[in-house]
Design a protein around this motif. Structure first.
Motif, PDB file in Angstrom:
ATOM      1  N   LYS A  53      25.928  -4.080 -13.489  1.00  0.00           N
ATOM      2  CA  LYS A  53      26.381  -2.685 -13.282  1.00  0.00           C
ATOM      3  C   LYS A  53      27.747  -2.409 -13.217  1.00  0.00           C
ATOM      4  CE  LYS A  53      24.752   1.390 -11.102  1.00  0.00           C
ATOM      5  NZ  LYS A  53      24.025   2.095 -10.006  1.00  0.00           N
ATOM      6  N   LEU A  54      28.554  -3.330 -12.431  1.00  0.00           N
ATOM      7  CA  LEU A  54      30.044  -3.243 -12.205  1.00  0.00           C
ATOM      8  C   LEU A  54      30.702  -3.605 -13.490  1.00  0.00           C
ATOM      9  CD1 LEU A  54      30.604  -4.618  -8.623  1.00  0.00           C
ATOM     10  CD2 LEU A  54      30.672  -2.375  -9.406  1.00  0.00           C
ATOM     11  N   SER A 108      29.493  -3.319 -16.609  1.00  0.00           N
ATOM     12  CA  SER A 108      29.389  -2.242 -17.686  1.00  0.00           C
ATOM     13  C   SER A 108      30.423  -1.045 -17.324  1.00  0.00           C
ATOM     14  CB  SER A 108      27.989  -2.095 -17.620  1.00  0.00           C
ATOM     15  OG  SER A 108      27.556  -1.174 -16.642  1.00  0.00           O
ATOM     16  N   LYS A 109      30.542  -0.581 -15.982  1.00  0.00           N
ATOM     17  CA  LYS A 109      31.458   0.213 -15.695  1.00  0.00           C
ATOM     18  C   LYS A 109      32.921  -0.281 -16.299  1.00  0.00           C
ATOM     19  CE  LYS A 109      29.114   2.547 -11.825  1.00  0.00           C
ATOM     20  NZ  LYS A 109      29.217   2.879 -10.221  1.00  0.00           N
ATOM     21  N   ALA A 110      33.233  -1.246 -15.669  1.00  0.00           N
ATOM     22  CA  ALA A 110      34.604  -1.895 -16.124  1.00  0.00           C
ATOM     23  C   ALA A 110      34.868  -1.859 -17.461  1.00  0.00           C
ATOM     24  CB  ALA A 110      34.932  -3.027 -15.483  1.00  0.00           C
ATOM     25  N   ASP A 152      33.609   0.028 -19.660  1.00  0.00           N
ATOM     26  CA  ASP A 152      33.814   1.573 -20.424  1.00  0.00           C
ATOM     27  C   ASP A 152      34.963   2.058 -20.311  1.00  0.00           C
ATOM     28  OD1 ASP A 152      33.203   3.898 -21.656  1.00  0.00           O
ATOM     29  OD2 ASP A 152      31.990   4.705 -19.719  1.00  0.00           O
ATOM     30  N   ASN A 170      35.480   5.498 -18.501  1.00  0.00           N
ATOM     31  CA  ASN A 170      35.341   5.446 -17.203  1.00  0.00           C
ATOM     32  C   ASN A 170      36.561   5.249 -16.394  1.00  0.00           C
ATOM     33  OD1 ASN A 170      34.528   5.169 -14.519  1.00  0.00           O
ATOM     34  ND2 ASN A 170      33.102   3.694 -14.675  1.00  0.00           N
ATOM     35  N   VAL A 219      36.878   2.835 -12.537  1.00  0.00           N
ATOM     36  CA  VAL A 219      36.939   1.301 -12.566  1.00  0.00           C
ATOM     37  C   VAL A 219      38.025   1.115 -13.747  1.00  0.00           C
ATOM     38  CG1 VAL A 219      35.989  -0.747 -12.781  1.00  0.00           C
ATOM     39  CG2 VAL A 219      34.543   1.202 -11.893  1.00  0.00           C
ATOM     40  N   THR A 231      39.727  -0.508 -16.498  1.00  0.00           N
ATOM     41  CA  THR A 231      39.274  -1.299 -17.989  1.00  0.00           C
ATOM     42  C   THR A 231      39.989  -2.380 -18.051  1.00  0.00           C
ATOM     43  OG1 THR A 231      38.543   0.776 -18.546  1.00  0.00           O
ATOM     44  CG2 THR A 231      38.443  -0.971 -20.449  1.00  0.00           C
TER      45      THR A 231
END
Length: 146
Positions: free
Chosen positions: A107-108, A110-112, A114, A117, A120, A122
């Protein structure tokens, strides 16, 4: 000497250190799970089953034979299924814990990854690829408009 040089490169690159750290953490994690099962989960389970101790549970196939002096002539043959139950509980707890940790890490990650987003950070390579994709889409729109 070539072997030592290769080993040094292997150790310095971090592969060996990562492996060693993983093994050490895994051993410590195993101790935690062992205590968790034996000292936290099994006592209440034992209480609910009128003091049943899983480690002592077994199915005796052949009783031991003892002579008049109290010496064992023939040893008992038993299937100790209680240890299996305890080990199975260990396995379930480890599996569930690893699943939860991997799910949180994914989950972390996939957030990083994106680029939209902003909460977090990238990674640069994904950010650059995202900008390149946006520029290519703009170029395609301009070319189609002509």
């Amino acid at each position: 000497m070539k072997f030592l040089k290769e080993f040094k490169e292997f150790a310095i690159k971090g592969n060996m250190m990562d492996m060693a750290i993983g093994i050490i953490i895994g051993a410590a994690f195993n101790k935690v799970i062992d205590v968790l099962v034996k000292k936290v989960f099994l006592p209440p389970l034992s209480l609910m089953t009128d003091g049943l101790n899983f480690q002592d549970q077994k199915y005796v196939v052949r009783e031991s034979i003892i002579n008049t002096q109290g010496e064992v002539i023939v040893k008992e043959v038993a299937v100790e299924y209680g240890v299996l139950v305890e080990t199975f509980l260990d396995f379930l707890i480890v599996g569930l814990t690893v699943f939860i940790v991997v799910k949180a890490m994914n989950k972390l990650r996939s957030k990083a990854q994106d680029p939209k987003n902003e909460v977090v950070a990238t990674p640069k390579d994904i950010e650059l690829l995202s900008k390149l994709t946006d520029l290519m889409e703009e170029q395609n729109v301009l070319l189609k408009g002509k």
